[in-house]
Design a protein around this motif. Structure first.
Motif, PDB file in Angstrom:
ATOM      1  N   ASP B 138       0.828  -1.216   0.000  1.00 35.01           N
ATOM      2  CA  ASP B 138       0.000   0.000   0.000  1.00 35.01           C
ATOM      3  C   ASP B 138       0.859   1.261   0.000  1.00 35.01           C
ATOM      4  OD1 ASP B 138      -2.379  -1.297  -0.058  1.00 35.01           O
ATOM      5  OD2 ASP B 138      -2.787  -1.143   2.091  1.00 35.01           O
ATOM      6  N   SER B 139       1.930   1.231   0.794  1.00 35.96           N
ATOM      7  CA  SER B 139       2.727   2.445   0.975  1.00 35.96           C
ATOM      8  C   SER B 139       3.661   2.696  -0.201  1.00 35.96           C
ATOM      9  CB  SER B 139       3.567   2.332   2.253  1.00 35.96           C
ATOM     10  OG  SER B 139       2.753   2.049   3.357  1.00 35.96           O
ATOM     11  N   PHE B 140       4.389   1.661  -0.624  1.00 31.61           N
ATOM     12  CA  PHE B 140       5.451   1.877  -1.607  1.00 31.61           C
ATOM     13  C   PHE B 140       5.267   1.096  -2.902  1.00 31.61           C
ATOM     14  CE2 PHE B 140       7.703   2.080   2.638  1.00 31.61           C
ATOM     15  CZ  PHE B 140       7.696   3.463   2.705  1.00 31.61           C
ATOM     16  N   GLY B 141       4.179   0.332  -2.973  1.00 26.25           N
ATOM     17  CA  GLY B 141       3.977  -0.594  -4.094  1.00 26.25           C
ATOM     18  C   GLY B 141       4.029   0.061  -5.463  1.00 26.25           C
ATOM     19  N   HIS B 142       3.732   1.378  -5.552  1.00 28.63           N
ATOM     20  CA  HIS B 142       3.745   2.034  -6.854  1.00 28.63           C
ATOM     21  C   HIS B 142       5.163   2.279  -7.354  1.00 28.63           C
ATOM     22  CE1 HIS B 142       3.887   4.903  -3.622  1.00 28.63           C
ATOM     23  NE2 HIS B 142       4.340   5.821  -4.435  1.00 28.63           N
ATOM     24  N   ASP B 143       6.148   2.276  -6.433  1.00 22.09           N
ATOM     25  CA  ASP B 143       7.545   2.497  -6.839  1.00 22.09           C
ATOM     26  C   ASP B 143       8.342   1.202  -6.872  1.00 22.09           C
ATOM     27  OD1 ASP B 143       7.271   5.232  -7.012  1.00 22.09           O
ATOM     28  OD2 ASP B 143       7.757   5.539  -4.901  1.00 22.09           O
ATOM     29  N   VAL B 144       8.078   0.345  -5.904  1.00 18.09           N
ATOM     30  CA  VAL B 144       8.917  -0.832  -5.696  1.00 18.09           C
ATOM     31  C   VAL B 144       8.028  -2.065  -5.549  1.00 18.09           C
ATOM     32  CG1 VAL B 144      10.809  -1.742  -4.305  1.00 18.09           C
ATOM     33  CG2 VAL B 144      10.314   0.701  -4.238  1.00 18.09           C
ATOM     34  N   THR B 145       8.445  -3.170  -6.132  1.00 22.93           N
ATOM     35  CA  THR B 145       7.725  -4.422  -5.885  1.00 22.93           C
ATOM     36  C   THR B 145       8.143  -4.926  -4.516  1.00 22.93           C
ATOM     37  OG1 THR B 145       8.161  -4.863  -8.190  1.00 22.93           O
ATOM     38  CG2 THR B 145       7.131  -6.628  -6.929  1.00 22.93           C
ATOM     39  N   VAL B 146       7.185  -5.354  -3.726  1.00 20.75           N
ATOM     40  CA  VAL B 146       7.513  -5.885  -2.414  1.00 20.75           C
ATOM     41  C   VAL B 146       7.733  -7.390  -2.539  1.00 20.75           C
ATOM     42  CG1 VAL B 146       6.741  -6.175  -0.031  1.00 20.75           C
ATOM     43  CG2 VAL B 146       6.190  -4.074  -1.281  1.00 20.75           C
ATOM     44  N   GLY B 147       8.865  -7.871  -2.060  1.00 20.21           N
ATOM     45  CA  GLY B 147       9.199  -9.287  -2.157  1.00 20.21           C
ATOM     46  C   GLY B 147       8.876 -10.031  -0.876  1.00 20.21           C
ATOM     47  N   LEU B 148       8.744 -11.337  -0.999  1.00 20.15           N
ATOM     48  CA  LEU B 148       8.465 -12.181   0.160  1.00 20.15           C
ATOM     49  C   LEU B 148       9.431 -13.356   0.173  1.00 20.15           C
ATOM     50  CD1 LEU B 148       4.562 -12.418   0.030  1.00 20.15           C
ATOM     51  CD2 LEU B 148       5.904 -11.283   1.792  1.00 20.15           C
ATOM     52  N   LEU B 149       9.902 -13.705   1.359  1.00 16.80           N
ATOM     53  CA  LEU B 149      10.781 -14.861   1.508  1.00 16.80           C
ATOM     54  C   LEU B 149      10.277 -15.665   2.698  1.00 16.80           C
ATOM     55  CD1 LEU B 149      13.430 -16.423   0.908  1.00 16.80           C
ATOM     56  CD2 LEU B 149      14.605 -14.792   2.362  1.00 16.80           C
ATOM     57  N   GLY B 150       9.765 -16.871   2.423  1.00 15.85           N
ATOM     58  CA  GLY B 150       9.216 -17.711   3.495  1.00 15.85           C
ATOM     59  C   GLY B 150       7.778 -18.069   3.195  1.00 15.85           C
ATOM     60  N   GLY B 151       7.298 -19.144   3.818  1.00 17.52           N
ATOM     61  CA  GLY B 151       5.920 -19.570   3.622  1.00 17.52           C
ATOM     62  C   GLY B 151       5.606 -19.908   2.177  1.00 17.52           C
ATOM     63  N   GLY B 152       6.583 -20.444   1.471  1.00 18.48           N
ATOM     64  CA  GLY B 152       6.349 -20.831   0.079  1.00 18.48           C
ATOM     65  C   GLY B 152       6.695 -19.725  -0.912  1.00 18.48           C
ATOM     66  N   TYR B 153       7.015 -18.542  -0.426  1.00 19.25           N
ATOM     67  CA  TYR B 153       7.404 -17.444  -1.320  1.00 19.25           C
ATOM     68  C   TYR B 153       8.923 -17.325  -1.335  1.00 19.25           C
ATOM     69  CZ  TYR B 153       2.523 -16.131  -0.546  1.00 19.25           C
ATOM     70  OH  TYR B 153       1.165 -16.144  -0.453  1.00 19.25           O
ATOM     71  N   HIS B 154       9.484 -17.039  -2.507  1.00 19.92           N
ATOM     72  CA  HIS B 154      10.929 -16.832  -2.570  1.00 19.92           C
ATOM     73  C   HIS B 154      11.217 -15.798  -3.658  1.00 19.92           C
ATOM     74  CE1 HIS B 154      14.924 -18.773  -1.450  1.00 19.92           C
ATOM     75  NE2 HIS B 154      15.188 -17.644  -2.062  1.00 19.92           N
ATOM     76  N   GLU B 155      10.928 -14.567  -3.330  1.00 23.28           N
ATOM     77  CA  GLU B 155      11.095 -13.495  -4.302  1.00 23.28           C
ATOM     78  C   GLU B 155      11.791 -12.341  -3.584  1.00 23.28           C
ATOM     79  OE1 GLU B 155       8.315 -10.552  -6.997  1.00 23.28           O
ATOM     80  OE2 GLU B 155       7.390 -11.988  -5.639  1.00 23.28           O
ATOM     81  N   ILE B 156      13.027 -12.071  -3.976  1.00 25.11           N
ATOM     82  CA  ILE B 156      13.811 -11.055  -3.272  1.00 25.11           C
ATOM     83  C   ILE B 156      13.791  -9.767  -4.088  1.00 25.11           C
ATOM     84  CG2 ILE B 156      16.030 -10.563  -2.181  1.00 25.11           C
ATOM     85  CD1 ILE B 156      14.719 -13.146  -1.209  1.00 25.11           C
ATOM     86  N   THR B 157      13.351  -8.688  -3.478  1.00 25.85           N
ATOM     87  CA  THR B 157      13.334  -7.381  -4.126  1.00 25.85           C
ATOM     88  C   THR B 157      13.937  -6.375  -3.136  1.00 25.85           C
ATOM     89  OG1 THR B 157      11.200  -6.720  -3.247  1.00 25.85           O
ATOM     90  CG2 THR B 157      11.149  -8.003  -5.279  1.00 25.85           C
ATOM     91  N   PRO B 158      14.144  -5.118  -3.569  1.00 24.34           N
ATOM     92  CA  PRO B 158      14.765  -4.155  -2.646  1.00 24.34           C
ATOM     93  C   PRO B 158      13.965  -3.922  -1.362  1.00 24.34           C
ATOM     94  CG  PRO B 158      14.906  -3.357  -4.889  1.00 24.34           C
ATOM     95  CD  PRO B 158      14.046  -4.578  -4.930  1.00 24.34           C
ATOM     96  N   ILE B 159      12.667  -4.272  -1.373  1.00 21.08           N
ATOM     97  CA  ILE B 159      11.925  -4.270  -0.106  1.00 21.08           C
ATOM     98  C   ILE B 159      11.353  -5.663   0.062  1.00 21.08           C
ATOM     99  CG2 ILE B 159       9.951  -3.371   1.164  1.00 21.08           C
ATOM    100  CD1 ILE B 159      10.354  -0.720  -0.066  1.00 21.08           C
ATOM    101  N   THR B 160      11.935  -6.417   0.984  1.00 31.07           N
ATOM    102  CA  THR B 160      11.536  -7.812   1.138  1.00 31.07           C
ATOM    103  C   THR B 160      11.117  -8.074   2.578  1.00 31.07           C
ATOM    104  OG1 THR B 160      12.982  -8.560  -0.648  1.00 31.07           O
ATOM    105  CG2 THR B 160      12.364 -10.195   0.981  1.00 31.07           C
ATOM    106  N   VAL B 161      10.049  -8.848   2.728  1.00 32.35           N
ATOM    107  CA  VAL B 161       9.598  -9.261   4.048  1.00 32.35           C
ATOM    108  C   VAL B 161       9.917 -10.742   4.203  1.00 32.35           C
ATOM    109  CG1 VAL B 161       7.667  -9.253   5.667  1.00 32.35           C
ATOM    110  CG2 VAL B 161       7.661  -7.674   3.736  1.00 32.35           C
ATOM    111  N   THR B 162      10.457 -11.107   5.360  1.00 36.14           N
ATOM    112  CA  THR B 162      10.797 -12.510   5.596  1.00 36.14           C
ATOM    113  C   THR B 162      10.468 -12.878   7.032  1.00 36.14           C
ATOM    114  OG1 THR B 162      12.541 -14.171   5.391  1.00 36.14           O
ATOM    115  CG2 THR B 162      13.196 -12.039   6.239  1.00 36.14           C
ATOM    116  N   THR B 163      10.543 -14.175   7.352  1.00 42.81           N
ATOM    117  CA  THR B 163      10.342 -14.608   8.729  1.00 42.81           C
ATOM    118  C   THR B 163      11.695 -14.854   9.384  1.00 42.81           C
ATOM    119  OG1 THR B 163      10.292 -16.925   8.101  1.00 42.81           O
ATOM    120  CG2 THR B 163       8.182 -15.772   8.141  1.00 42.81           C
ATOM    121  N   TYR B 164      11.699 -14.902  10.713  1.00 43.04           N
ATOM    122  CA  TYR B 164      12.939 -15.207  11.414  1.00 43.04           C
ATOM    123  C   TYR B 164      13.487 -16.554  10.952  1.00 43.04           C
ATOM    124  CZ  TYR B 164      12.434 -11.272  14.624  1.00 43.04           C
ATOM    125  OH  TYR B 164      12.352 -10.015  15.145  1.00 43.04           O
TER     126      TYR B 164
END
Lengths: 417, 460
Positions: B138-164
């Motif tokens: 919502d905040s930055f999605g128009h500039d940057v793709t948000v990536g996810l790592l964990g829970g079956g997701y493996h997409e690394i981008t300059p803004i990435t959310v992951t689990t411990y």
């Protein structure tokens, strides 16, 4: 690989004995057969995951205690986990459950009141009306039952590679050893003469492990851990060390030692290629097809013996391991060539199969070895890779190409250059 | 000298000249100088200060132009928190402590916006992974793709959310890419396993967020070394009244049907016999663990006791009248925004199908989860049912009615769940219903849950 909770071992005077099953034990065979049968039946009936899990639980309760009163459940569950690795799952319907449920939620939320099941006598069931409407829209008979058909439990078993009971039990025994190693800080492997060090280093490198090597009376000792281990032992690399074990099992002889943390206590694991009943499920890297390579080597040795002219060079046994630590791997040449007059030495490595990338890497290793004063010549077959041009380009002429067998002249030419 | 990144560590190649200063140590295994990647900031500052010439081939962090699209007027304490973090010692490193529901995420979003660096966000649960994905998108999605790592997701981008858990495994592969790391629920970080994560990340800047940094094992003393010191702290009492909405709690007792009562007493007798025989009592989650262990290793009666215990819980949780009561509440609040919590994932799907309201569990894909919550926020959905996923600081804005079905006895969980309806909204009066089965242990569970909290619970 097993989950942590499936791993079982006995602690005997500080030494860990991972749990083992005997494939010739009748109850063990029976359990293995039944489980494999369950998966195979499910695969042919395209049964759902939820049902398979339910039936596996029943089987656990039925045959688990017969196998082992206390741990039977866990053993059966662990075996099922290993069969899971050989299963392929697929969605149960072509309809898109997400679109379906979203439609239902939107319609329901637009109603002025909660879509109740029964409702008052005269009002009828709003929930039923709604489902009927969506059934008409989508052509699906029972939309309610497909709302969450994309959940894992709703997937159907589409493929299953059935092992034999012996294979399953063998895999189980190795998996228990691997499980114990999840808690390892490092691993010591004694590779004895005759073991395929090249194969071992292939796995060390692909797993991103760091090694040190020192010569021993019988061969070489490798100590394995990871980059961060330098700053105090970490168990972070336990999983990778565990993944090395099936690789080791592709060769012999060797011995292995690891200090592991087991239920909060320090313990050790010892193992050797002599340990009976262990079999790898790895197929080995493509380059290590021992038969064909063995043939090429043997043929080269014979050709050398028959050759009239060897330019004063003598062919001898390979030097063992030439460590190249910054590249996290080592070279393990097949032969050492010695020039009688000068005492000059060069090592010869004959590759079986190769790819362009593989050869480029190999050339980097040869250059690194040269920095350390070792001259290594690599020979690779033209037929098994891409084109001879590609081979020359990839390696800038640093590799000796050969057709079906490596001839002495080519090697001598490389030595002379 | 050349500085490179290698699997969670920094490696220096020295061409002549003196060896690199601390914290580099000689790695005899690979014949290189090596330091943990986490020392990057210290290393670079040290090299700059001493005027040693070096080439930085380690950092692959990116500068980003981040402008949050979500217009947010930060609350005064959020602005203070950000300022304290920026001026901290060391600057741009530290922990911000704010109560659940006070908008910790907003602090992180502002920090990212101000700093404009590639950022890794580390969270404890898959639910939070998806929640952060949603907020950042919502905040930055128009500039940057948000990536996810964990829970079956493996997409690394300059803004990435992951689990411990995923960071523990994968940080060494991507630890050179991020300039800022945000640890949500940072009290998880000092766990022995997770404390390795900061070592593998070269990120010079770090922000920790939590409502409760203290750990029973004293691990919070390691926070300064891992992320930085606590730079700002506000308690629920500091913010109550002004920023947290008032709410009332309604406990609804549920009676078992005659058949359920019979089944329950049978299961209960088997369970209690076993406890008595083995001199066990179950008063805490640890006791429960112990019961499971004894029962699963017992030769006689253990299995029966386990089954009976499970049956007891099922009866308690799924009492028929509970369903009927829930139906009544949903009807009554059909024009409100209602969120139903339950313990079991299966129950979520059952209730979702029964009432045709969206369900959210850990299985729900990130995109769909965001869509459901967005629509709930907009009022397109009136009610949602969720399993434990909404625990641990996951926010459900705009909910003004919450219903708890079969919660567990954890006080923390209770407080955090309450936090969900504490989300302030103008003129909002939140109601929390708790459905507790009578004649079973669940009443005691509910009581235990409230007791330590009684003093501060309820409408202020």
């Amino acid at each position: 690989m097993l989950r942590g909770e499936h791993v079982m071992a006995r602690l005997q005077r500080g030494r860990l004995v991972p749990h083992r099953l005997r494939p010739d034990d009748r109850p063990v065979r029976e359990v293995a057969e039944k489980l494999i049968g369950l998966y195979a039946d499910h695969a042919s009936a395209r049964g759902t995951r939820a049902r398979l899990e339910g039936e596996a639980t029943l089987l656990e309760e039925e045959i688990g205690p017969r196998l082992d009163v206390r741990r039977g459940f866990r053993i059966v569950r662990a075996l099922a986990k290993l069969l899971e690795e050989r299963s392929a799952w697929a969605p149960p319907t072509e309809a898109d459950p997400y679109t379906l449920r979203t439609r239902l939620f939107e319609l329901a939320a637009a109603l002025p009141e909660l879509p109740a099941e029964g409702g008052l006598l005269l009002e009828g069931s709003t929930r039923g009306d709604l489902l009927l409407q969506v059934a008409r829209e989508t052509g699906l008979e029972d939309p309610a039952s497909l709302m969450y058909a994309d959940r894992q439990g709703a997937q159907v078993l589409a493929g299953f590679e059935a092992p034999t009971p012996e294979e399953l039990v063998g895999r189980y025994n190795v998996a228990q050893i691997q499980g114990v190693l999840y808690g390892a800080r490092g691993l010591t492997v004694d590779l004895e003469a005759g073991s395929d060090a090249r194969l071992v280093f292939h796995y060390v490198k692909t797993l991103g492990l760091i090694y040190t090597v020192e010569p021993t009376r019988k061969g070489h000792r490798l100590r394995l851990d990871g980059p961060l281990s330098l700053f105090g032992g970490t168990r972070k690399y336990g999983l990778r060390l565990a993944k090395l074990v099936p690789g080791l099992l592709l060769t012999e002889p060797w011995e292995l030692h690891a200090d592991v943390q087991w239920k909060g206590r320090e313990a050790s694991l010892e193992l050797s290629s002599e340990t009976p009943g262990l079999r790898s499920h790895y197929r080995g890297p493509a380059e290590a097809s021992p038969e064909s390579e063995g043939d090429v080597r043997g043929a080269f040795e014979k050709a050398w013996d028959r050759a009239k002219e060897t330019g004063g060079w003598e062919l001898g046994e390979g030097p063992g391991i030439l460590p190249l630590p910054p590249l996290k791997t080592a070279l393990v040449p097949d032969f050492t060539l010695r020039e009688t007059g000068t005492g000059r030495e060069a090592h010869l490595e004959i590759l079986g199969f190769w790819s362009e990338k593989h050869l480029v890497e190999r050339v980097a290793l040869v250059r690194e070895a040269a920095k350390r004063g070792h001259r290594v010549i690599v020979a690779a077959p033209e037929s098994l890779g891409s084109s001879p041009e590609a081979l020359r380009d990839a390696t800038e002429g640093e590799v000796v190409p050969f057709k079906s067998r490596l001839d002495v002249k080519g090697v001598l030419a490389a030595l002379g250059s | 000298m050349d500085l490179t990144y290698d699997s969670g560590t920094l490696v220096v190649t020295v061409t002549g000249g003196p060896p690199p200063p601390e914290p580099f140590v000689w790695d005899a295994r690979t014949a290189q100088w090596r330091a943990p990647a986490g020392a990057y900031r210290e290393v670079v500052l040290g090299l700059e200060a001493s005027g040693i010439e070096y080439v930085d081939r380690a950092s692959r962090t990116e500068k980003l132009r981040l402008e949050s699209r979500v217009a947010m007027e930060p609350r005064p304490y959020q602005r203070e928190a950000l300022g304290a973090w920026r001026r901290g010692r060391p600057e741009l490193r530290g922990v911000v402590v704010l109560p659940t529901g006070a908008g910790k995420t907003a602090v992180a979003v502002s920090a990212m916006e101000k700093l404009g660096r590639s950022t890794l966000v580390v969270v404890p649960t898959l639910a939070l992974l998806k929640q952060w994905y949603s907020v950042l998108q919502d905040s930055f999605g128009h500039d940057v793709t948000v990536g996810l790592l964990g829970g079956g997701y493996h997409e690394i981008t300059p803004i990435t959310v992951t689990t411990y858990d995923s960071a523990y495994i994968h940080a060494e592969r991507y630890g050179d890419r991020f300039g800022l790391v945000v640890y949500d629920e940072v009290h998880h970080l000092p766990a022995e396993k997770y404390a390795v994560i900061p070592k593998m990340l070269l990120a010079p800047y770090a922000l920790g967020l939590t409502a409760t940094p203290e750990r029973p094992d004293g691990g919070h003393e390691r926070l300064p070394e891992l992320v930085g010191p606590v730079v700002y702290r506000r308690s629920p009492e500091d913010l109550a009244g002004t920023y947290l909405a008032p709410f009332e709690t309604v406990r609804i007792p549920i009676q078992l049907t005659a058949q359920e009562r019979v089944d329950y007493s049978v299961a209960d007798a088997v369970y209690r016999d076993f406890l008595q025989k083995h001199r066990l009592s179950v008063r805490s989650p640890e006791d429960w663990q112990r019961f499971i262990m004894v029962a699963s290793t017992s030769h006689s009666g253990g299995r029966e006791a386990l089954l009976a215990a499970r049956r007891r819980q099922e009866l308690r949780a799924n009492a028929e009248r509970k369903g009927a009561t829930l139906e009544r509440l949903l009807k009554e609040h059909w024009s409100d925004r209602t969120i139903v919590f339950t313990k079991s994932v299966e129950e979520v799907y059952a209730l979702s199908g029964r009432f045709l309201i969206p369900g959210i569990t850990y299985e729900t894909p990130a995109r769909e989860r965001k869509e459901i919550l967005d629509r709930f926020r907009e009022g397109r959905y009136r009610a949602i049912v969720a399993s434990d996923v909404l625990n641990e600081g996951v926010d459900v804005p705009e909910a003004n009615v919450a219903v708890i079905l079969a919660g567990s006895a954890s006080r923390r969980e209770y407080v955090q769940r309450l936090g969900r309806v504490l989300r302030p909204r103008e003129g909002k009066r939140a109601t929390l219903y708790e459905l507790v089965t009578e004649g079973t242990g669940e009443e005691a569970v509910a009581r235990r849950r409230t007791e330590p909290y009684a003093a501060s619970a309820g409408a202020p």
